[in-house]
Design a protein around this motif. Sequence first.
Motif, short mmCIF file in Angstrom:
data_model
loop_
_atom_site.label_atom_id
_atom_site.label_comp_id
_atom_site.label_asym_id
_atom_site.label_seq_id
_atom_site.Cartn_x
_atom_site.Cartn_y
_atom_site.Cartn_z
N GLY A 1 24.96 11.32 -17.95
CA GLY A 1 26.38 11.62 -17.93
C GLY A 1 26.79 12.75 -18.86
N LEU A 2 25.88 13.20 -19.73
CA LEU A 2 26.16 14.30 -20.65
C LEU A 2 25.32 15.54 -20.32
CD1 LEU A 2 26.36 12.51 -24.13
CD2 LEU A 2 28.25 13.44 -22.80
N ALA A 3 24.03 15.36 -20.15
CA ALA A 3 23.15 16.50 -19.87
C ALA A 3 23.33 16.96 -18.43
CB ALA A 3 21.69 16.12 -20.11
N SER A 4 23.39 18.27 -18.25
CA SER A 4 23.50 18.81 -16.89
C SER A 4 22.12 19.02 -16.25
CB SER A 4 24.26 20.14 -16.92
OG SER A 4 23.72 21.04 -17.87
N ALA A 5 21.08 19.18 -17.08
CA ALA A 5 19.71 19.32 -16.60
C ALA A 5 18.78 18.93 -17.75
CB ALA A 5 19.41 20.75 -16.14
N ALA A 6 17.57 18.49 -17.41
CA ALA A 6 16.63 18.08 -18.46
C ALA A 6 15.20 18.17 -17.97
CB ALA A 6 16.94 16.65 -18.94
N ILE A 7 14.29 18.34 -18.92
CA ILE A 7 12.86 18.38 -18.63
C ILE A 7 12.14 18.01 -19.93
CG2 ILE A 7 12.53 20.82 -19.26
CD1 ILE A 7 10.66 21.06 -16.82
N ASP A 8 10.93 17.47 -19.83
CA ASP A 8 10.16 17.27 -21.05
C ASP A 8 9.23 18.46 -21.25
OD1 ASP A 8 8.24 16.53 -19.04
OD2 ASP A 8 7.14 15.40 -20.54
N ILE A 9 8.92 18.75 -22.50
CA ILE A 9 8.14 19.95 -22.83
C ILE A 9 6.66 19.58 -22.83
CG2 ILE A 9 7.76 21.80 -24.49
CD1 ILE A 9 10.63 21.34 -25.47
N SER A 10 6.02 19.79 -21.69
CA SER A 10 4.59 19.50 -21.55
C SER A 10 3.77 20.78 -21.42
CB SER A 10 4.35 18.60 -20.34
OG SER A 10 4.87 19.19 -19.16
N ALA B 1 11.56 9.66 -19.76
CA ALA B 1 12.64 10.06 -20.67
C ALA B 1 13.41 11.25 -20.12
CB ALA B 1 12.05 10.39 -22.05
N ALA B 2 12.68 12.21 -19.54
CA ALA B 2 13.32 13.42 -19.01
C ALA B 2 14.23 13.12 -17.83
CB ALA B 2 12.26 14.43 -18.61
N MET B 3 14.04 11.98 -17.18
CA MET B 3 14.89 11.59 -16.06
C MET B 3 15.98 10.60 -16.47
SD MET B 3 13.63 13.20 -13.37
CE MET B 3 14.22 12.32 -11.92
N LEU C 1 12.18 16.76 -25.51
CA LEU C 1 13.06 17.06 -24.38
C LEU C 1 13.75 18.40 -24.57
CD1 LEU C 1 14.83 13.64 -23.64
CD2 LEU C 1 12.71 14.56 -22.67
N CYS C 2 13.86 19.14 -23.50
CA CYS C 2 14.71 20.32 -23.42
C CYS C 2 15.79 20.00 -22.40
CB CYS C 2 13.91 21.55 -23.00
SG CYS C 2 14.92 23.03 -22.67
N PHE C 3 17.05 20.19 -22.78
CA PHE C 3 18.11 19.85 -21.84
C PHE C 3 19.29 20.79 -22.03
CE2 PHE C 3 18.90 17.31 -25.62
CZ PHE C 3 20.28 17.37 -25.80
N THR C 4 20.16 20.81 -21.05
CA THR C 4 21.37 21.61 -21.10
C THR C 4 22.58 20.69 -21.01
OG1 THR C 4 21.41 21.92 -18.68
CG2 THR C 4 20.21 23.56 -20.00
N ALA C 5 23.68 21.15 -21.58
CA ALA C 5 24.92 20.37 -21.53
C ALA C 5 26.10 21.32 -21.68
CB ALA C 5 24.96 19.31 -22.63
N ARG D 1 10.83 10.50 -26.05
CA ARG D 1 12.25 10.40 -26.38
C ARG D 1 13.01 9.59 -25.33
NH1 ARG D 1 11.69 11.45 -31.64
NH2 ARG D 1 10.97 13.58 -32.08
N VAL D 2 12.54 8.37 -25.12
CA VAL D 2 13.10 7.51 -24.07
C VAL D 2 14.56 7.18 -24.34
CG1 VAL D 2 12.93 5.24 -22.99
CG2 VAL D 2 10.85 6.57 -23.43
N ALA D 3 14.88 6.77 -25.56
CA ALA D 3 16.26 6.37 -25.87
C ALA D 3 17.21 7.55 -25.75
CB ALA D 3 16.32 5.79 -27.29
N ILE D 4 16.77 8.74 -26.15
CA ILE D 4 17.64 9.91 -26.02
C ILE D 4 17.87 10.24 -24.55
CG2 ILE D 4 17.72 12.42 -26.34
CD1 ILE D 4 16.68 12.06 -29.09
N GLY D 5 16.83 10.15 -23.73
CA GLY D 5 16.99 10.40 -22.31
C GLY D 5 18.05 9.50 -21.69
#
Length: 326
Positions: free
Chosen positions: A203-212, A76-78, A266-270, A194-198
Motif C-alpha cells: 500500500g506504500l511502495a509503488s514497485a519493489a525488487i530484492d537485490i540479488s 519479501a520483495a512481493m 530490498l530496492c523499492f520506489t514510493a 526483509r520479510v517484515a519490511i516487505g
Amino acid sequence: MTSEFGLIERYFVGRQPSRPDVVLAAGDDCALVEVPAGYQVAISTDSVVAGTHFLANADPAAIAHKALASNLSDLAAMGATPAWVSLALTLPNVDEAWLSRFCDAFFALADQHQLQLIGGDTTKGPLAITLTVQGLVPVGQALRRSGASVGDGIYVTGSLGEAKAGLDVILHPDQHRETEAQTLVDAHYFSEPRVAIGQALRGLASAAIDISDGLIADLGHILERSQCGAKINISQLPISASLAQFLRERSRALQYALTSGEEYELCFTAAADHDTAVMAIAQSLSVPITRIGEITQTGQIELHDDGAALDWQLTGFDHFKDENNE
C-alpha cells in the motif's frame, strides 16, 4: 548405508510444529495446503549450486542459511508472508555431520519466519540445493516491479556492497587477515531477508525488487517493467563502516554498493508523499531505509555525486558470466 527415506525421516520429518493451513506434509506423493479466503499464493524457486554460489567446503550452516534466505527475500520483495517450502537436496555422498549442521541452520531460519517444510526430495549428485517457497499475500496487494512513476523516490534497505566484499575474502584467502574480513564473509552468507519490511510496504511502495544481481541490474528490472528511468545520488548509498574500512577507497566502496550481487536487501520506489510513512517503517522495525534517488522519464539510470554527473559503466552480477563465481 542410510537410505533416502531414512535420511528424510531422520533429518527433515517432525522438526517443526505443523501450521494450521497444512493438511498433509511429508509422507505422501504431494503436500496439501489450504489457502485462506482473500489471499493469493506467491511462489518462488531458486537453486544454489556448489562452485557457483558457494565453495563445496563451505560451512553447511552457511549454505543452508544462504539458500533459504535468498528464497525468503523473493517473498519479501512481493510483500508476502512466508508459509510453506519444499526442498530438493542433491548430495555427492551421505555425510551425517554435514546434514546435521545444514538442517539445524535451515530450520532455525524457517522457524524464525513460521515457514513449514512440506516436502521435497533427496538424490545423489553434485552438491546443490533447490527450494520452492510459497507465501500468502492479500488479493491485489502484492508488490510488483511495474508500478514506479516519475517523481517517486528510490529507496534501499540496510547497507550495500558487503556481500561482494565478503566474496572477495572467500575467494582470496590472503585477505582473511584484512580488518573486517570475517564480518564481510558473514554478511555474504548470513543475510537477513526483509520479510517484515516487505509486508509493511504493501500500500506504500509503488514497485519493489530484492537485490540479488546488484542494485544497478535489479533497479533496471523495475525501470524496464515500469517504462521509466532513474537518477541516483551515489553519495546517499548506504555504505557500512566495515566495507569502507576494508576497501579504503570511497569510489570503490560505492561501486561495490551499486554492483554487489546476493545482497538480499530490498530496492523499492514510493511516491514523495509516502516518505514519512516509509521512514516510520524503518524506525519501527529498526532497519535502515535510505532514499538514494528518484524515478525519471529518461529510460536509463543516471549516476551523480551530489549533482556532479558520473560516467561509470557498471553492470550487475551474472552467474553465467561473472568471473568471481565461487
